[in-house]
Enzyme design. Structure first.
Site, PDB file in Angstrom:
ATOM      1  N   GLU A 112      70.522 -14.357  37.486  1.00 60.66           N
ATOM      2  CA  GLU A 112      69.972 -15.140  36.465  1.00 60.66           C
ATOM      3  C   GLU A 112      69.787 -13.733  35.382  1.00 60.66           C
ATOM      4  OE1 GLU A 112      66.470 -17.677  37.074  1.00 60.66           O
ATOM      5  OE2 GLU A 112      66.939 -17.759  39.167  1.00 60.66           O
ATOM      6  N   HIS A 228      61.920 -21.484  27.679  1.00 62.90           N
ATOM      7  CA  HIS A 228      63.186 -21.354  28.347  1.00 62.90           C
ATOM      8  C   HIS A 228      64.361 -21.859  27.473  1.00 62.90           C
ATOM      9  CE1 HIS A 228      66.117 -22.052  31.655  1.00 62.90           C
ATOM     10  NE2 HIS A 228      65.499 -21.538  32.579  1.00 62.90           N
ATOM     11  N   ARG A 367      58.859 -12.781  30.571  1.00 58.66           N
ATOM     12  CA  ARG A 367      58.750 -12.508  32.201  1.00 58.66           C
ATOM     13  C   ARG A 367      60.395 -12.611  32.309  1.00 58.66           C
ATOM     14  NH1 ARG A 367      59.647 -16.207  35.690  1.00 58.66           N
ATOM     15  NH2 ARG A 367      59.212 -18.273  34.634  1.00 58.66           N
TER      16      ARG A 367
HETATM   17  C1  SIN Z   1      65.219 -21.323  36.054  1.00 59.73           C
HETATM   18  O1  SIN Z   1      65.613 -21.465  37.253  1.00 59.73           O
HETATM   19  O2  SIN Z   1      65.713 -20.830  34.945  1.00 59.73           O
HETATM   20  C2  SIN Z   1      63.964 -20.889  35.841  1.00 59.73           C
HETATM   21  C3  SIN Z   1      63.102 -19.802  36.957  1.00 59.73           C
HETATM   22  C4  SIN Z   1      62.244 -19.055  36.128  1.00 59.73           C
HETATM   23  O3  SIN Z   1      61.208 -19.678  35.426  1.00 59.73           O
HETATM   24  O4  SIN Z   1      61.969 -17.660  36.625  1.00 59.73           O
END
Ligand code: SIN
Length: 487
Positions: A112, A228, A367
């Site tokens: 990620e 996000h 975060r």
């Molecule tokens: C995601 O799966 O993109 C979110 C995970 C997170 O909030 O760290």
């Protein structure tokens, strides 16, 4: 001798793990205002970050967490987080939790944003949060008392100012109840519902934080909100999250003409830290672009992301033909919250906060992906340990307010209007003018501390309390930055 009583507000991963840690020695009561599974934890898709791959190490996880957080993190908290991570994973596996593995039993690691190595452990593809939350709930012994559909409306203190109980009402009939306790834990999550477009569960309206504010608990960085980059949008509204793990599998953010939006914006391009990606997308949107996640390079999308696939299918999104998902940034996570030390203790004695409701400073100003479930495990265990070390020397008597104003004294904005004002002021880019506008908008309403026994009214009151504190905090920060720039 009667066991000391612990009340936990919230049954996401933080609240549930704390309950399990304390269940044997304490009389544990969990309160949720809606269904037990209604939490942000249960919606978490990506997984849980931990340096457990043989080529990885906690130091690298530490560095990535600080870089994503712009080095504004509490370094001691980060160290604890990354060092505890492999133990948490080991414990979960020992207890029987099944992370996704290769056919020959080797753990699968997702990638990620802003991680220098694939270190995200996941379950059910993109259902890690749901499966972990259920796993914890299934392990509750019968002694843990569950009070679902019972909403806490205020914290009761004793004559010494210690947390000593709560006032609640049952959401179906508004019946009011009082409960005494020796230790009170707030694990109610953040405040994503302050924004209309959010990845958060419908129940996440900042209730625990608002209650803590009302008893004078110290609050930290309340305007530090993470957006996000990829919420799935249908009919102009955010429907749910499209995990960053999809970009980890090769998806690319593009505009309507297919131009890669993150190319040249950051060395990590689509996997840059979240705040950077969200800002680029926000500006692209303002310049008139539509944004899509291009799935052309993702293999086996449906098998890897069954939950996202189901969400897209429910909304008749033709992603199989177009190989694209329409996305936009939206409110996702609160880095700030109730200020705690590294054992979950707030400034109010015997009041604890854990998970997203708490602010240990571990995340800095942004975060790192998949550190939130990890935070929930690490700091709930530490709070439980602190409770075990705490001696309650006398029987506490919660002061039950004799005179309460009635909820009739409350005047509140409509939810969608409030959300729109919050979006305008506390979104990705902020100005003094828009923040002052939000504050003067809120001044026209009145949200005193008084008895409210319906959840919609109480949620809107809590949202107003938070919106005001967030706007004040954001204004202070903007002004400080301006002074620093000028000097
Ligand atoms: C995601 O799966 O993109 C979110 C995970 C997170 O909030 O760290």
């Amino acid at each position: 001798m009667a066991k000391e009583k612990v009340i936990i507000l919230g049954a996401g991963i933080a609240g549930s793990q704390a309950a399990l840690e304390l269940a044997e020695d304490y009389d544990v009561h969990i309160f949720t205002k809606s269904a037990l599974l209604a939490s942000n934890s249960a919606l978490a898709q990506g997984g849980i970050a931990a340096a457990v791959h043989p080529d990885d190490e906690p130091l690298s996880h530490y560095r990535d967490t600080l870089i994503a957080g712009h080095f504004e993190n509490n370094r001691k908290a980060v160290r604890l987080l990354v060092e505890e991570a492999p133990h948490i994973i080991e414990e979960l596996r020992q207890a029987g939790f099944l992370f996704d593995c290769t056919p020959n039993g080797k753990l699968l690691f997702g990638l990620e944003g802003a991680h220098s190595a694939p270190r995200i452990l996941h379950a059910g593809g993109d259902q890690t949060g749901l499966l972990l939350t259920r796993f914890l709930h299934d392990r509750f012994p019968a002694s843990v008392k569950l009070h679902t559909y019972e909403m806490a409306s205020s914290i009761l203190l004793d004559q010494d100012g210690h947390a000593a109980g709560i006032r609640t009402f049952t959401t179906k009939d508004g019946h009011c109840h009082f409960y005494h306790c020796d230790h009170l834990i707030i694990a109610t999550g953040g405040a994503g519902q302050l924004f209309g477009n959010t990845s958060n569960d419908a129940s996440i309206t900042g209730d625990g934080i608002a209650m803590a504010i009302q008893v004078g608990a110290a609050i930290r960085d309340l305007s530090a909100i993470q957006f996000h980059p990829t919420l799935y949008f249908a009919n102009g509204r955010a429907v749910g999250l499209v995990s960053e793990a999809v970009r980890g599998q090769g998806a690319v953010l593009v505009d309507q003409s297919g131009r890669a939006l993150m190319a040249g914006e950051h060395p990590l391009a689509d996997l840059a830290p979240r705040d950077i990606v969200s800002k680029v997308l926000f500006r692209a949107q303002n310049a008139g672009c539509s944004i899509f996640l291009d799935l052309s390079k993702v293999t086996d999308f449906e098998a890897k992301f069954p939950h996202i696939t189901a969400m897209l299918d429910e909304n008749q999104e033709p992603f199989r033909q177009t190989k694209k998902i329409p996305v936009q940034p939206g409110a996702h996570f609160l880095m700030g919250g109730i200020a705690t030390n590294l054992s979950g203790q707030t400034s109010v004695p015997d009041l604890y906060a854990i998970g997203e409701a708490a602010s240990t400073g571990v995340h800095g100003s942004n975060r790192l992906a998949s550190n939130s479930l990890l935070e929930a495990f690490v700091f709930s265990k530490r709070a439980a340990d602190q409770i075990k070390r705490t001696t309650i020397s006398h029987k506490k008597m919660a002061i039950i307010p004799k005179k309460d104003c009635l909820s009739g004294g409350v005047s509140l904005p409509e939810r969608t209007l409030l959300q729109e004002k919050v979006r305008q002021a506390l979104g990705i880019e902020r100005s003094e003018e828009s923040l002052e506008h939000l504050l003067s908008f809120l001044k026209a309403y009145s949200f005193p501390s008084c008895q409210v026994v319906d959840s919609d009214t109480l949620e809107r009151r809590n949202m107003c309390i938070l919106a005001a504190r967030m706007a004040e905090n954001a204004l202070t920060q903007l002004r400080q930055t301006e002074i620093e720039m000028r000097s």
